[in-house]
Design a protein around this motif. Sequence first.
Motif, PDB file in Angstrom:
ATOM      1  N   UNK A 209      -5.631  -0.996  -5.471  1.00 34.33           N
ATOM      2  CA  UNK A 209      -4.966  -0.742  -4.202  1.00 34.33           C
ATOM      3  C   UNK A 209      -3.907   0.359  -4.341  1.00 34.33           C
ATOM      4  N   UNK A 210      -3.132   0.296  -5.416  1.00 35.29           N
ATOM      5  CA  UNK A 210      -2.051   1.265  -5.618  1.00 35.29           C
ATOM      6  C   UNK A 210      -2.614   2.652  -5.935  1.00 35.29           C
ATOM      7  N   UNK A 211      -3.567   2.719  -6.867  1.00 37.80           N
ATOM      8  CA  UNK A 211      -4.154   4.003  -7.249  1.00 37.80           C
ATOM      9  C   UNK A 211      -4.920   4.613  -6.075  1.00 37.80           C
ATOM     10  N   UNK A 212      -5.637   3.770  -5.330  1.00 40.66           N
ATOM     11  CA  UNK A 212      -6.381   4.265  -4.168  1.00 40.66           C
ATOM     12  C   UNK A 212      -5.433   4.885  -3.145  1.00 40.66           C
ATOM     13  N   UNK A 213      -4.274   4.282  -2.967  1.00 44.30           N
ATOM     14  CA  UNK A 213      -3.293   4.822  -2.022  1.00 44.30           C
ATOM     15  C   UNK A 213      -2.816   6.204  -2.465  1.00 44.30           C
ATOM     16  N   UNK A 214      -2.526   6.353  -3.761  1.00 50.52           N
ATOM     17  CA  UNK A 214      -2.045   7.638  -4.270  1.00 50.52           C
ATOM     18  C   UNK A 214      -3.128   8.708  -4.163  1.00 50.52           C
TER      19      UNK A 214
END
Length: 237
Positions: A209-214
Amino acid sequence: MTLLIAIVSLLGTVAIFYICKMFYKKYKKEWLTPMLITPLVIIGILLLTGVSYNSYNSGASVLTNLLGPATVAFAVPIYKNVNLLKKHAFEIFISIAVGSAVAIVSSFMMALLVGLNDELVHSLVPRSVTTPIAMDISNMIGGSPTLTAVFVMTTGILGSLLAPIVIKVCRFHRPSSRGLMLGMGAHGTGTSKAFEFGELEGTFASLAMIVAALISIVLSTTIFPVFEHLVINILLP
Protein backbone atom coordinates in the motif's frame (compact mmCIF):
# COMPACT_ATOMS: atom_id res chain seq x y z
CA MET A 1 -27.96 21.67 18.44
CA THR A 2 -25.16 21.52 15.89
CA LEU A 3 -22.69 20.51 18.60
CA LEU A 4 -25.04 17.77 19.79
CA ILE A 5 -25.38 16.37 16.25
CA ALA A 6 -21.58 16.43 15.85
CA ILE A 7 -21.06 14.49 19.09
CA VAL A 8 -23.80 11.98 18.27
CA SER A 9 -22.48 11.47 14.73
CA LEU A 10 -18.96 10.79 16.00
CA LEU A 11 -19.92 8.43 18.81
CA GLY A 12 -22.69 6.87 16.72
CA THR A 13 -20.32 6.05 13.86
CA VAL A 14 -17.87 4.37 16.24
CA ALA A 15 -20.69 2.42 17.92
CA ILE A 16 -22.17 1.26 14.60
CA PHE A 17 -18.75 0.15 13.39
CA TYR A 18 -18.08 -1.96 16.49
CA ILE A 19 -21.54 -3.52 16.40
CA CYS A 20 -20.98 -4.43 12.74
CA LYS A 21 -17.56 -5.79 13.67
CA MET A 22 -19.12 -8.03 16.33
CA PHE A 23 -21.57 -9.47 13.79
CA TYR A 24 -18.74 -9.98 11.30
CA LYS A 25 -16.64 -11.88 13.84
CA LYS A 26 -19.60 -14.02 14.84
CA TYR A 27 -20.89 -15.01 11.40
CA LYS A 28 -17.71 -14.69 9.28
CA LYS A 29 -19.59 -13.65 6.14
CA GLU A 30 -17.63 -11.49 3.70
CA TRP A 31 -20.65 -9.34 2.87
CA LEU A 32 -20.96 -8.47 6.58
CA THR A 33 -17.60 -6.69 6.62
CA PRO A 34 -17.88 -3.46 8.69
CA MET A 35 -16.38 -1.45 5.82
CA LEU A 36 -19.47 -2.25 3.75
CA ILE A 37 -22.27 -2.43 6.31
CA THR A 38 -21.31 0.62 8.41
CA PRO A 39 -21.70 3.17 5.57
CA LEU A 40 -24.99 1.57 4.49
CA VAL A 41 -26.40 1.76 8.03
CA ILE A 42 -25.28 5.39 8.39
CA ILE A 43 -26.81 6.35 5.04
CA GLY A 44 -30.07 4.71 6.10
CA ILE A 45 -30.11 6.58 9.41
CA LEU A 46 -29.42 9.93 7.72
CA LEU A 47 -32.24 9.35 5.23
CA LEU A 48 -34.70 8.36 7.97
CA THR A 49 -33.81 11.23 10.31
CA GLY A 50 -33.42 13.90 7.63
CA VAL A 51 -30.01 14.94 8.97
CA SER A 52 -27.82 16.44 6.23
CA TYR A 53 -24.43 14.99 5.39
CA ASN A 54 -22.72 18.28 6.31
CA SER A 55 -24.24 18.16 9.79
CA TYR A 56 -23.24 14.53 10.23
CA ASN A 57 -19.73 15.15 8.93
CA SER A 58 -19.16 18.00 11.38
CA GLY A 59 -18.44 15.33 13.98
CA ALA A 60 -17.51 12.30 11.89
CA SER A 61 -14.79 14.26 10.05
CA VAL A 62 -12.59 13.58 13.09
CA LEU A 63 -12.45 9.95 11.96
CA THR A 64 -11.54 10.99 8.42
CA ASN A 65 -8.64 13.04 9.78
CA LEU A 66 -7.31 9.91 11.47
CA LEU A 67 -6.71 8.25 8.09
CA GLY A 68 -3.26 9.79 7.90
CA PRO A 69 -2.01 8.56 11.31
CA ALA A 70 -3.64 5.17 10.67
CA THR A 71 -1.70 4.83 7.43
CA VAL A 72 1.55 5.73 9.17
CA ALA A 73 0.82 3.10 11.85
CA PHE A 74 1.17 0.40 9.19
CA ALA A 75 4.92 1.06 9.37
CA VAL A 76 5.10 -0.87 12.67
CA PRO A 77 4.71 -4.39 11.20
CA ILE A 78 7.01 -3.38 8.34
CA TYR A 79 9.74 -2.47 10.85
CA LYS A 80 9.26 -5.75 12.72
CA ASN A 81 9.77 -7.78 9.52
CA VAL A 82 12.27 -5.56 7.74
CA ASN A 83 14.76 -8.40 7.11
CA LEU A 84 12.12 -10.49 5.35
CA LEU A 85 11.11 -7.53 3.23
CA LYS A 86 14.72 -6.81 2.26
CA LYS A 87 15.04 -10.42 1.09
CA HIS A 88 12.18 -9.98 -1.37
CA ALA A 89 12.78 -6.29 -2.18
CA PHE A 90 13.26 -6.73 -5.94
CA GLU A 91 10.14 -8.87 -6.43
CA ILE A 92 8.10 -6.54 -4.26
CA PHE A 93 9.14 -3.38 -6.11
CA ILE A 94 8.64 -4.85 -9.60
CA SER A 95 5.23 -6.37 -8.81
CA ILE A 96 3.94 -3.19 -7.19
CA ALA A 97 5.32 -0.97 -9.97
CA VAL A 98 3.55 -3.09 -12.58
CA GLY A 99 0.39 -3.19 -10.47
CA SER A 100 0.37 0.60 -10.06
CA ALA A 101 0.86 1.16 -13.79
CA VAL A 102 -1.91 -1.29 -14.68
CA ALA A 103 -4.26 0.31 -12.15
CA ILE A 104 -3.73 3.79 -13.61
CA VAL A 105 -3.97 2.71 -17.25
CA SER A 106 -6.99 0.45 -16.73
CA SER A 107 -8.84 3.15 -14.76
CA PHE A 108 -8.15 5.72 -17.47
CA MET A 109 -9.17 3.45 -20.35
CA MET A 110 -12.30 2.29 -18.52
CA ALA A 111 -13.32 5.90 -17.88
CA LEU A 112 -12.84 6.75 -21.56
CA LEU A 113 -14.83 3.72 -22.71
CA VAL A 114 -17.88 4.69 -20.64
CA GLY A 115 -17.62 8.33 -21.75
CA LEU A 116 -16.82 10.07 -18.47
CA ASN A 117 -15.88 13.74 -18.54
CA ASP A 118 -12.35 14.96 -17.75
CA GLU A 119 -13.02 15.60 -14.07
CA LEU A 120 -14.43 12.11 -13.52
CA VAL A 121 -11.59 10.55 -15.52
CA HIS A 122 -8.96 12.26 -13.39
CA SER A 123 -10.90 11.42 -10.23
CA LEU A 124 -10.96 7.73 -11.13
CA VAL A 125 -7.30 7.35 -12.07
CA PRO A 126 -5.86 7.24 -8.50
CA ARG A 127 -8.56 4.86 -7.18
CA SER A 128 -6.03 2.15 -6.27
CA VAL A 129 -4.15 4.31 -3.77
CA THR A 130 -4.96 4.83 -0.09
CA THR A 131 -7.46 7.66 0.42
CA PRO A 132 -5.32 10.59 1.76
CA ILE A 133 -2.74 10.22 -1.01
CA ALA A 134 -5.32 9.44 -3.70
CA MET A 135 -7.13 12.68 -2.91
CA ASP A 136 -3.86 14.64 -3.24
CA ILE A 137 -3.08 12.97 -6.56
CA SER A 138 -6.59 13.69 -7.80
CA ASN A 139 -6.19 17.36 -6.93
CA MET A 140 -2.82 17.52 -8.72
CA ILE A 141 -4.09 16.03 -12.00
CA GLY A 142 -7.38 17.95 -12.13
CA GLY A 143 -9.83 15.54 -10.51
CA SER A 144 -12.27 15.94 -7.64
CA PRO A 145 -10.80 14.72 -4.33
CA THR A 146 -14.30 14.02 -2.98
CA LEU A 147 -15.20 11.81 -5.93
CA THR A 148 -11.82 10.12 -5.69
CA ALA A 149 -12.50 9.23 -2.06
CA VAL A 150 -15.73 7.50 -3.17
CA PHE A 151 -13.90 5.58 -5.91
CA VAL A 152 -11.15 4.56 -3.48
CA MET A 153 -13.67 3.33 -0.93
CA THR A 154 -15.56 1.36 -3.57
CA THR A 155 -12.33 -0.19 -4.87
CA GLY A 156 -11.22 -1.13 -1.36
CA ILE A 157 -14.52 -2.71 -0.37
CA LEU A 158 -14.90 -4.67 -3.60
CA GLY A 159 -11.26 -5.74 -3.43
CA SER A 160 -11.55 -7.03 0.13
CA LEU A 161 -14.77 -8.88 -0.74
CA LEU A 162 -13.36 -10.53 -3.86
CA ALA A 163 -9.87 -11.24 -2.49
CA PRO A 164 -10.76 -14.42 -0.54
CA ILE A 165 -12.38 -15.84 -3.68
CA VAL A 166 -9.35 -15.00 -5.84
CA ILE A 167 -6.98 -16.44 -3.22
CA LYS A 168 -8.96 -19.66 -3.08
CA VAL A 169 -9.40 -20.06 -6.84
CA CYS A 170 -5.80 -19.16 -7.69
CA ARG A 171 -4.46 -21.10 -4.69
CA PHE A 172 -2.27 -18.34 -3.29
CA HIS A 173 -0.62 -19.99 -0.28
CA ARG A 174 2.40 -17.74 0.28
CA PRO A 175 1.90 -14.83 2.72
CA SER A 176 3.78 -12.53 0.34
CA SER A 177 1.42 -13.28 -2.56
CA ARG A 178 -1.70 -12.76 -0.47
CA GLY A 179 -0.43 -9.62 1.20
CA LEU A 180 0.91 -7.90 -1.90
CA MET A 181 -2.30 -8.61 -3.80
CA LEU A 182 -4.50 -7.21 -1.03
CA GLY A 183 -2.34 -4.15 -0.39
CA MET A 184 -2.00 -3.30 -4.08
CA GLY A 185 -5.56 -4.09 -5.09
CA ALA A 186 -7.53 -2.83 -2.09
CA HIS A 187 -5.07 -0.53 -0.22
CA GLY A 188 -6.14 0.25 3.39
CA THR A 189 -9.22 -1.97 3.40
CA GLY A 190 -7.24 -4.76 1.81
CA THR A 191 -4.47 -4.37 4.37
CA SER A 192 -6.99 -4.70 7.17
CA LYS A 193 -8.27 -7.85 5.47
CA ALA A 194 -4.72 -9.16 5.07
CA PHE A 195 -4.15 -9.03 8.83
CA GLU A 196 -7.10 -11.42 9.18
CA PHE A 197 -5.01 -13.98 7.28
CA GLY A 198 -1.92 -13.38 9.40
CA GLU A 199 0.74 -10.88 10.47
CA LEU A 200 3.01 -11.60 7.50
CA GLU A 201 0.15 -11.07 5.05
CA GLY A 202 -0.62 -7.80 6.77
CA THR A 203 3.02 -6.76 6.68
CA PHE A 204 3.34 -7.35 2.94
CA ALA A 205 0.00 -5.61 2.35
CA SER A 206 1.15 -2.59 4.37
CA LEU A 207 4.32 -2.34 2.34
CA ALA A 208 2.42 -2.77 -0.93
CA MET A 209 0.00 0.00 0.00
CA ILE A 210 2.77 2.44 0.94
CA VAL A 211 5.05 1.69 -2.03
CA ALA A 212 2.09 1.74 -4.44
CA ALA A 213 1.17 5.20 -3.18
CA LEU A 214 4.69 6.53 -3.76
CA ILE A 215 4.97 4.96 -7.21
CA SER A 216 1.50 6.19 -8.17
CA ILE A 217 2.42 9.77 -7.26
CA VAL A 218 5.36 9.60 -9.66
CA LEU A 219 3.45 7.86 -12.45
CA SER A 220 0.36 10.10 -12.16
CA THR A 221 2.32 13.34 -12.36
CA THR A 222 4.92 12.37 -14.99
CA ILE A 223 4.05 9.46 -17.26
CA PHE A 224 0.25 9.64 -17.05
CA PRO A 225 -0.08 13.15 -18.60
CA VAL A 226 2.06 11.96 -21.53
CA PHE A 227 0.00 8.77 -21.90
CA GLU A 228 -3.25 10.75 -21.70
CA HIS A 229 -2.08 13.16 -24.39
CA LEU A 230 -0.99 10.26 -26.61
CA VAL A 231 -4.31 8.42 -26.31
CA ILE A 232 -6.65 11.42 -26.65
CA ASN A 233 -4.82 13.47 -29.29
CA ILE A 234 -3.15 10.75 -31.39
CA LEU A 235 -4.88 7.41 -30.97
CA LEU A 236 -8.38 8.88 -30.48
CA PRO A 237 -8.40 12.18 -32.44
